[in-house]
Design a protein around this motif. Structure first.
Motif: not given
Length: 89
Positions: A60-89
């Motif tokens: 939802q974020w990508f479609a609403q906020y990123v796609v409209p601001h991509l330079p012409p001809g730029i099309h990110p290839k996205r892949s997804y991986q479910e994570l088992h764990n995330v540790v942040c500072l």
């Protein structure tokens, strides 16, 4: 379950990446489900990795906020991986 989104952005430049980031940087910090983003140049463009609480939040974020601001001809290839764990500072 948190998800890692890896985007290969062939043809993206530093200026193009920075241009999109300048528009969305403050907004993404407040986006529901956002955890972190990191990026680096590659031989043929840029790689962007993000961690979100869900794929739905990320897409939802990508479609609403990123796609409209991509330079012409730029099309990110996205892949997804479910994570088992995330540790942040």
């Amino acid at each position: 379950m948190a998800v890692l989104i890896s985007s290969k952005v062939k043809g993206q430049t530093l200026e193009g990446y920075e241009g999109v980031l300048s528009v969305v940087k403050d907004l993404i910090k407040q986006a529901p489900g956002f955890i972190l983003q990191c990026a680096h140049p590659t031989d043929d463009g840029w790689a962007v990795m993000e961690v979100w609480e869900s794929r739905k939040d990320a897409d939802q974020w990508f479609a609403q906020y990123v796609v409209p601001h991509l330079p012409p001809g730029i099309h990110p290839k996205r892949s997804y991986q479910e994570l088992h764990n995330v540790v942040c500072l």
